[in-house]
Write a protein that holds these residues in place. Structure first.
Motif, PDB file in Angstrom:
ATOM      1  N   SER A   9     -30.110  11.498  -8.159  1.00  0.00           N
ATOM      2  CA  SER A   9     -28.972  12.188  -8.501  1.00  0.00           C
ATOM      3  C   SER A   9     -28.034  11.306  -8.171  1.00  0.00           C
ATOM      4  N   PHE A  10     -26.606  11.667  -8.424  1.00  0.00           N
ATOM      5  CA  PHE A  10     -25.602  10.729  -8.174  1.00  0.00           C
ATOM      6  C   PHE A  10     -25.261  10.668  -6.773  1.00  0.00           C
ATOM      7  N   GLU A  22     -19.055  11.106  -8.290  1.00  0.00           N
ATOM      8  CA  GLU A  22     -19.172  11.014 -10.142  1.00  0.00           C
ATOM      9  C   GLU A  22     -17.844  11.386 -10.500  1.00  0.00           C
ATOM     10  N   ARG A  24     -15.511  13.383 -13.135  1.00  0.00           N
ATOM     11  CA  ARG A  24     -15.739  14.685 -13.888  1.00  0.00           C
ATOM     12  C   ARG A  24     -14.608  14.822 -15.010  1.00  0.00           C
ATOM     13  N   SER A  25     -14.991  15.707 -15.840  1.00  0.00           N
ATOM     14  CA  SER A  25     -13.864  15.631 -17.004  1.00  0.00           C
ATOM     15  C   SER A  25     -12.387  15.837 -16.500  1.00  0.00           C
ATOM     16  N   PHE A  59     -16.251   8.496 -19.532  1.00  0.00           N
ATOM     17  CA  PHE A  59     -17.011   8.967 -18.393  1.00  0.00           C
ATOM     18  C   PHE A  59     -18.232   9.360 -18.861  1.00  0.00           C
ATOM     19  N   THR A  60     -18.567   9.824 -20.058  1.00  0.00           N
ATOM     20  CA  THR A  60     -19.708  10.182 -20.683  1.00  0.00           C
ATOM     21  C   THR A  60     -20.603   8.755 -20.633  1.00  0.00           C
ATOM     22  N   GLN A  63     -21.979   8.107 -17.385  1.00  0.00           N
ATOM     23  CA  GLN A  63     -23.070   9.079 -16.828  1.00  0.00           C
ATOM     24  C   GLN A  63     -24.274   8.676 -17.514  1.00  0.00           C
ATOM     25  N   ASN A  64     -24.276   8.029 -19.094  1.00  0.00           N
ATOM     26  CA  ASN A  64     -25.546   7.845 -19.619  1.00  0.00           C
ATOM     27  C   ASN A  64     -26.116   6.449 -19.146  1.00  0.00           C
ATOM     28  N   PHE A  66     -25.739   5.559 -16.100  1.00  0.00           N
ATOM     29  CA  PHE A  66     -26.664   6.065 -14.492  1.00  0.00           C
ATOM     30  C   PHE A  66     -27.795   6.376 -14.705  1.00  0.00           C
ATOM     31  N   THR A  67     -27.874   7.354 -15.937  1.00  0.00           N
ATOM     32  CA  THR A  67     -29.278   7.783 -16.292  1.00  0.00           C
ATOM     33  C   THR A  67     -30.217   6.831 -16.627  1.00  0.00           C
ATOM     34  N   TRP A  74     -18.266   5.149  -9.289  1.00  0.00           N
ATOM     35  CA  TRP A  74     -17.954   5.975  -8.237  1.00  0.00           C
ATOM     36  C   TRP A  74     -16.353   6.350  -8.516  1.00  0.00           C
TER      37      TRP A  74
END
Length: 187
Positions: A9-10, A22, A24-25, A59-60, A63-64, A66-67, A74
């Motif tokens: 988890s972040f 994280e 956010r939009s 941002f997407t 996130q990808n 990070f996954t 941050w």
């Protein structure tokens, strides 16, 4: 904590004045606004996003990454306000033992000790929670603020990479590092 477990988890972190969270939009507009400032991107190596939609797509990608356990980005937000004023990134992990550090901050917040405060939280996280042995940062020689910041934090300048590819630029680049065994913040 084993490296692989740090990405379940972040990791939300806090300093005295800031929350590192994280992106956010709803952060896209603030990100776009400060990254549209040439003074902010001058030493970054990449131009800022072309519009708010591009910022949101960035941002997407964060996130990808990070996954895939490739990057942690941050957003830096004041505890008083939710709006982000900068980012701090750990990326290009090498077998969970080495990582690159980068950061940026809205010009409105320069010279207030913010990045010093933020990095004094990120660095121990890298050494202790991610079990990283080496954190390194690449800086253009003209970026005196970053050179001074890294030196003040205890990073060692290892050398000069001549005509190095720095994002979209070819420029001389200084490389700084901090090792876990040399870090007083790792304890």
């Amino acid at each position: 904590m084993p490296f692989k477990d740090a990405f379940t988890s972040f990791p939300k972190l806090e300093t005295d004045r800031f929350i590192l969270r994280e992106l956010r939009s709803e952060d896209a507009e603030a990100y776009y606004t400060y990254f549209s400032d040439h003074e902010v991107t001058k030493y970054w190596g990449y131009p800022g996003p072309k519009n708010i939609e591009t910022a949101s797509k960035t941002f997407t990608r964060f996130q990808n990454a990070f996954t895939r356990k490739e990057m942690i980005t941050w957003g830096i937000a004041s505890k008083d306000e939710e709006q982000i004023i900068g980012t701090c990134i750990l990326n290009d992990f090498v077998r969970g033992s080495m990582v690159n550090l980068s950061y940026n901050l809205s010009r409105d917040y320069w010279g207030k000790g913010i990045m010093t405060e933020v990095l004094k939280t990120i660095i121990p996280f890298g050494f202790n929670e991610l079990d990283i042995n080496r954190i390194q940062a690449k800086v253009m020689p003209e970026n005196h603020s970053s050179v001074n910041l890294l030196t003040k934090l205890g990073f060692v300048q290892e050398g000069l990479l001549r005509d190095y590819i720095f994002g979209e630029f070819i420029t001389d680049t200084l490389i700084f590092s901090m090792l876990k065994k040399d870090s007083i913040t790792a304890a």
